[in-house]
Design an enzyme around this catalytic site. Sequence first.
Site, PDB file in Angstrom:
ATOM      1  N   GLU A   7      45.827  44.201  39.385  1.00 38.45           N
ATOM      2  CA  GLU A   7      45.250  42.983  38.831  1.00 38.45           C
ATOM      3  C   GLU A   7      46.201  42.301  37.836  1.00 38.45           C
ATOM      4  O   GLU A   7      46.700  42.953  36.909  1.00 38.45           O
ATOM      5  CB  GLU A   7      43.906  43.314  38.163  1.00 38.45           C
ATOM      6  N   THR A  49      42.636  36.827  43.412  1.00 38.04           N
ATOM      7  CA  THR A  49      42.750  38.152  44.062  1.00 38.04           C
ATOM      8  C   THR A  49      42.512  38.042  45.565  1.00 38.04           C
ATOM      9  O   THR A  49      43.222  38.661  46.372  1.00 38.04           O
ATOM     10  CB  THR A  49      41.694  39.138  43.501  1.00 38.04           C
ATOM     11  N   HIS A 165      42.472  42.521  33.654  1.00 37.92           N
ATOM     12  CA  HIS A 165      42.009  41.162  33.963  1.00 37.92           C
ATOM     13  C   HIS A 165      41.814  40.397  32.662  1.00 37.92           C
ATOM     14  O   HIS A 165      41.374  40.962  31.663  1.00 37.92           O
ATOM     15  CB  HIS A 165      40.680  41.228  34.734  1.00 37.92           C
ATOM     16  N   ASP A 224      48.716  41.068  42.055  1.00 37.01           N
ATOM     17  CA  ASP A 224      47.997  40.090  42.891  1.00 37.01           C
ATOM     18  C   ASP A 224      48.325  38.643  42.522  1.00 37.01           C
ATOM     19  O   ASP A 224      48.366  37.778  43.391  1.00 37.01           O
ATOM     20  CB  ASP A 224      46.477  40.367  42.931  1.00 37.01           C
TER      21      ASP A 224
HETATM   22  C1  GP9 Z   1      36.999  40.780  40.984  1.00 38.28           C
HETATM   23  C2  GP9 Z   1      38.477  40.707  41.022  1.00 38.28           C
HETATM   24  C3  GP9 Z   1      39.025  39.764  39.991  1.00 38.28           C
HETATM   25  O1  GP9 Z   1      36.454  41.082  42.192  1.00 38.28           O
HETATM   26  O2  GP9 Z   1      38.940  40.457  42.278  1.00 38.28           O
HETATM   27  O3  GP9 Z   1      39.043  38.483  40.423  1.00 38.28           O
HETATM   28  P1  GP9 Z   1      40.158  37.388  40.121  1.00 38.28           P
HETATM   29  O4  GP9 Z   1      39.605  36.503  39.044  1.00 38.28           O
HETATM   30  O5  GP9 Z   1      41.409  38.028  39.686  1.00 38.28           O
HETATM   31  O6  GP9 Z   1      40.317  36.723  41.419  1.00 38.28           O
HETATM   32 MN    MN Z   2      43.008  39.121  40.456  1.00 35.87          MN
END
Ligand code: GP9
Ligand code: MN
Length: 369
Positions: A7, A49, A165, A224
């Site tokens: 992430e 993501t 995140h 990602d």
């Molecule tokens: C939550 C994760 C985070 O399912 O994929 O989301 P993002 O904001 O990074 O797309």
């Molecule tokens: Mn993400």
Amino acid sequence: MILVSMESTQNFAINQKINGEEITPFLNELIKDSFYFTNIYDQTAQGKTSDAEFMIDTGLYPLSSGSAFVRKPDNTYRSLPHLLKAQEDYYAAVFHGNDRTFWNRESMYESLGYDRYFSKRDYTVTEENSVNYGIKDIPFFDQTFTYLEEIPQPFYTRLITLTNHFPFLLEEHDQFIEEASTSEDVVNRYVTTVRYEDEAIKALFEKLKSNGMYQNTVVVLYGDHYGISEKYEQGVFELLGQEDTPVNHAKLQQVPLIIHVPGEKAKTIETIGGEIDIRATILHLLGIESKDTLSFGHSLFTRDGNHPVIFRDGDFITEKYIFQDNACYSNIGEKPVSDSRCEPYKEKVREELRRSDDIVYGDLLRFLE
Ligand code: GP9
Ligand code: MN
């Protein structure tokens, strides 16, 4: 094969120290025994993501607005799970500690050919083992592992981390390094959550080793998308001792890509590329020849540096030039250059995005055998 979606992990964190301590000590070690691609760009758009997942599985570009996961979940896709199943009887699964409906994953994963989607309801999630978006990466990998041991082999799996995140929250007892001390608190906290993620990945590898899977599992780790938006980037420039220039901003959009293949010698590969190229690189590694002209990635082992890495807004980067916000820069001299240098690539970029959009909006892959 295990893919780890890291992430919001940007490449600047790799081999970088804060107050004398590495932000990613485990990944830095792992690189010494892996393929490490140092020049890979985040090509995601609004689907974040899910856009990265989309590119990796399908080799198609994300949409210019919204997420393909949300807007086009019923299409036919020639995704990696489908290709691997056609080749050999792979079992495909995704592991993610948040809700099934996030990014419409539940329906999209069916079209992409996944057999199982382990989501929040498959995990023991408590207040103590959670922070921010949900279950913390260490208990997430720990619980994921029991499932990994149960599912049929060979498998193609993606493990989606969450702890790193925005806004990068972490209790003190989970912090393995001190916060940085830039003028941006977001950046100061970011180094601690990346460090936590690194520790979680270390624990994942230890488990792979102790149960014997390590020797026959390829692990692909990728960032990602960016974690530090332009608004807070000044903090990163302070941390790296860089000036806030358009070229430095462009290069900050690099994400790490590390591929560990048991028994293969380590290699650092500086070929320029993007997330769209991960699918072709995986197929190359598995020795699967894809005559597929309806996807847009190139194996990073053979990719031509003159082929642009294309961003959804029409910007692009080649080994020689950077086209960003309507201006052309030298990727070597890192200075503005005449627009005529970037001109020859523009039609190719438009054409490639248009062809990808035609496939996604027209659901054209349903006409293939
Ligand atoms: C939550 C994760 C985070 O399912 O994929 O989301 P993002 O904001 O990074 O797309
Ligand atoms: Mn993400």
